[in-house]
Design a protein around this motif. Structure first.
Motif, PDB file in Angstrom:
ATOM      1  N   TYR A   1     -25.649  58.038  13.369  1.00  0.00           N
ATOM      2  CA  TYR A   1     -26.877  58.704  12.917  1.00  0.00           C
ATOM      3  C   TYR A   1     -27.128  58.458  11.431  1.00  0.00           C
ATOM      4  O   TYR A   1     -28.270  58.414  10.989  1.00  0.00           O
ATOM      5  CB  TYR A   1     -26.812  60.213  13.182  1.00  0.00           C
ATOM      6  N   ASN A   2     -26.029  58.332  10.661  1.00  0.00           N
ATOM      7  CA  ASN A   2     -26.217  58.117   9.217  1.00  0.00           C
ATOM      8  C   ASN A   2     -25.377  56.959   8.662  1.00  0.00           C
ATOM      9  O   ASN A   2     -25.429  56.676   7.466  1.00  0.00           O
ATOM     10  CB  ASN A   2     -25.895  59.396   8.439  1.00  0.00           C
ATOM     11  N   GLY A   3     -24.601  56.305   9.549  1.00  0.00           N
ATOM     12  CA  GLY A   3     -23.817  55.141   9.135  1.00  0.00           C
ATOM     13  C   GLY A   3     -22.578  55.462   8.322  1.00  0.00           C
ATOM     14  O   GLY A   3     -21.939  54.554   7.779  1.00  0.00           O
ATOM     15  N   GLU A   4     -22.208  56.763   8.219  1.00  0.00           N
ATOM     16  CA  GLU A   4     -21.054  57.153   7.415  1.00  0.00           C
ATOM     17  C   GLU A   4     -19.801  57.275   8.284  1.00  0.00           C
ATOM     18  O   GLU A   4     -19.888  57.667   9.463  1.00  0.00           O
ATOM     19  CB  GLU A   4     -21.319  58.491   6.709  1.00  0.00           C
ATOM     20  N   PRO A   5     -18.623  56.971   7.717  1.00  0.00           N
ATOM     21  CA  PRO A   5     -17.374  57.132   8.476  1.00  0.00           C
ATOM     22  C   PRO A   5     -17.078  58.608   8.714  1.00  0.00           C
ATOM     23  O   PRO A   5     -17.435  59.466   7.892  1.00  0.00           O
ATOM     24  CB  PRO A   5     -16.324  56.489   7.574  1.00  0.00           C
TER      25      PRO A   5
END
Length: 357
Positions: A138-142
């Motif tokens: 959804y936000n590309g963060e790990p």
């Protein structure tokens, strides 16, 4: 020197009046309440706030009768105030708890996302793993997802979806309950404001009837005519503006309702203190344009008869009555409007003429 001379001249004038027996007994009112009295005319107060008497004995009789009436009203309202105060305290505590519980549901979407990510990336989890590293698409963060090592990735996903579902249901229920509690607090605060402006015992009768109708006071029935309606004699305050327009002020929620939706017509103007409990003020236009001075005087009435009367300035919303609506099922006096004008004004109503009808 000029000030000293003015003071001496005023003092000399008073002495002359006393020597010549030129007494002018009067009571001075501040916002409908007797504030001062004197045997001589108190010229430092506005003419409209002064009531003149022919005899000092009549003045004293009226002054102390009105003071006693105000004291008696305050004593009579003490039981009602206690009921409102107790209910308010209980609901404020409930509201604070509901807000805290509502805040606890904010993490619900996190559990939903963890469940979805586990369904997507769970194949890479090994038996006994305590966490899974993944990328939140959804936000590309790990993101690091905690795992129960005794469960499979699919079972962990189901656990998070179950937790999400429970919090979502709690959030939906609490959103409704919190709004209901806030509405109750607003209603009780409006009743508290009504008691602050009650001037007559019949005003208290109407407030007591409202508290009874909403279950804060138990209704006591007697005889066969137990359902007989309480007789209400209380009427709104009636003022007249400097430009001759009639202005009416509801003393409580029932009167506010009556004023706004039965007495006022579409082009009359409606005033209310913004965002705080207070009276509805209606100005009858009789089809005429209101002068600025009348708007200001109506605004002062709305400010004075509100919870904000002690503030230096109060923001007042005003709109034509046809723009004011009552939501279905709303408590008495509760309205909505989607377009309005606003003014900032003080709550000094001492110069506005009050009629005694």
């Amino acid at each position: 020197d000029t000030d000293k001379e003015s003071l001496w001249n005023a003092f000399s004038e008073i002495i002359t009046q006393v020597k010549n027996g030129q007494f002018s007994p009067c009571i001075v009112y501040e916002n409908d309440v007797p504030a001062e009295y004197a045997a001589l005319k108190l010229t430092s107060y506005p003419e409209s706030s002064r009531k003149d008497y022919a005899e000092i004995s009549s003045l004293l009789e009226d002054y102390y009768a009105e003071k006693n009436k105000i004291t008696r009203i305050r004593q009579r309202s003490s039981d009602l105030r206690r009921i409102v105060s107790t209910a308010l305290e209980r609901n404020v505590k409930k509201y604070d708890l509901q807000l805290k519980q509502l805040k606890d549901t904010e993490k619900r979407d996190k559990y939903r996302i963890w469940g979805e990510l586990l369904n997507t990336y769970g194949y890479s989890a090994q038996p006994g793993d305590k966490s899974l590293e993944a990328v939140n698409y959804y936000n590309g963060e790990p993101v690091t997802i905690p795992l129960d090592p005794q469960l499979t990735a699919g079972e962990n996903a189901k656990k998070y979806f179950d937790r999400y579902g429970k919090l979502k249901r709690t959030y939906e229920a609490l959103t409704t309950l919190t709004q209901e509690t806030k509405d109750t607090i607003d209603h009780l605060e409006s009743i508290s404001t009504s008691m602050d402006i009650a001037r007559l015992e019949e005003d208290l009768v109407q407030i007591k009837e409202e508290l009874t109708e909403y279950g804060y006071i138990k209704r006591h029935y007697s005889g066969k005519k137990g359902n007989k309606k309480v007789r209400i004699n209380s009427k709104p305050f009636h003022y007249i503006s400097s430009d001759g327009f009639h202005m009416y002020v509801g003393k409580n929620n029932f009167q506010n309702e009556e004023l706004t939706f039965k007495f006022a017509t579409g082009n009359d103007w409606w005033f209310h203190a913004k965002g705080i409990p207070g009276s509805h003020v209606v100005v009858k236009t009789e089809g005429k344009e209101l002068p600025d001075r009348t708007f200001e005087e109506a605004g002062r009435l709305a400010a004075y008869y509100s919870k904000g009367r002690e503030q230096e300035k109060v923001e007042i919303d005003y709109v034509q009555k046809k723009q004011v609506k009552k939501p279905a099922g709303a408590k008495p006096g509760f309205v909505v409007y989607y377009t309005n004008y606003s003014l900032m004004i003080d709550s000094d109503i001492s110069g506005i003429e009050k009629l005694s009808d």
